[in-house]
Enzyme design. Structure first.
Site: not given
Length: 301
Positions: A10, A115, A197, A245, A90-91
């Site tokens: 993202q 999510r 996170h 995560q 991440s994503l």
């Protein structure tokens, strides 16, 4: 030739992403239709026309995943290749899972859409954000966060001298002068309302695990975990790693260092952000696939 497949996260979104693919590829148009049907939204409008939704995390996440997925599938369609691992930031780990055969496209789109909604829900009563810190060693940033008694945590280990911290927005603002006093070259608060996170997303962990259990296949190709910087390839492992995560820092530079010797070069699908970060981590080159012209270049390497 050994490839390392990379997928951005993202923050890499922009209006016009994927348009060149859509206009020049029947496969891309089919994938747009699948994604649009999956969550009942017109991805052409979302990704090609000026709008506010593109920066809302529940729409940003599926848009980025779709862009990366199309870039990957067009590469796969035109090139015979093998790879030892895929890695997302991440994503991007969810885009990597799609490339590894862990999910069908429609399920991957549904998963990251949900999510994003879960992440928003975790911040309905508080304002979070994230902040980039440049020019400090990781241990100094970690100590500052720990000693501050504020709700702030290291979130993304991008490269040496570049770390992102996450937490309550007002607490991050309070930390700016402290980090500059410690020698940070730059401290920049990001335009975000969700802190990824970090422990503030704990409420999203259990419901995300339930969604993953519904959508993931039992086995797939190697994907490097953001949490451990090590590869996994089963649903059982994914169900342990992907929910947490949300609350654990992204070990991106550690992942690249762990696996750079298993790749002759890297390909970033749907962005150039990781290419820039990689220049500070590894001597291995990273090539982006963002449109038909860059796809052609990478196919002919």
């Amino acid at each position: 030739m050994k490839l390392g497949l990379l997928f951005p996260g993202q923050g890499s979104q922009f209006i016009g992403m994927g348009k060149d693919f859509y206009e020049n590829s029947e496969l891309a148009r089919e994938m747009f239709e699948i994604a649009s049907e999956a969550i009942k939204i017109d991805f052409k409008k979302l990704m090609f026309e000026e709008n506010d939704d593109i920066n809302k995390t529940e729409y940003t996440q599926p848009a980025i995943l779709l862009y990366s997925a199309i870039a990957y599938k067009l590469f796969e369609q035109n090139k015979n290749f093998t790879y030892n691992f895929s890695l997302g930031h991440s994503l991007g780990e969810f885009s990597a899972l799609y490339s590894a055969g862990a999910m069908e496209l429609a399920d991957a789109i549904r998963l990251v859409h949900e999510r994003g909604k879960l992440m928003n829900l975790a911040f309905k009563d508080k304002v979070g954000s994230m902040m980039v810190v440049l020019g400090l060693d990781d241990n100094i940033v970690e100590e500052v966060c720990k000693d501050s008694n504020l709700k702030v945590w290291p979130a993304n280990y991008n490269s040496d001298g570049q770390i992102v911290i996450a937490g309550i927005r007002d607490d991050l603002v309070k930390l700016e002068p402290v980090l500059k006093e410690k020698g940070a070259k730059r401290v920049m608060l990001l335009n975000m309302s969700v802190a990824s996170h970090c422990p503030l997303l704990e409420s999203a962990v259990k419901p995300l695990k339930e969604l993953l259990d519904e959508y993931l296949k039992d086995e797939f190709k190697n994907v490097v975990s953001n949490v451990t910087a090590k590869a996994y390839n089963t649903k059982k492992e994914a169900l342990e790693l992907l929910p947490i995560q949300l609350t654990k820092p992204v070990l991106y530079k550690q992942s690249i260092k762990n696996y750079e010797n298993e790749a002759d070069f890297f390909i970033e699908f749907g962005g150039k952000v990781l290419m820039g970060i990689n220049r500070k981590i590894t001597k291995k080159k990273t090539y982006p696939v963002t449109d038909m012209a860059s796809l052609e270049k990478v196919i002919n390497l």
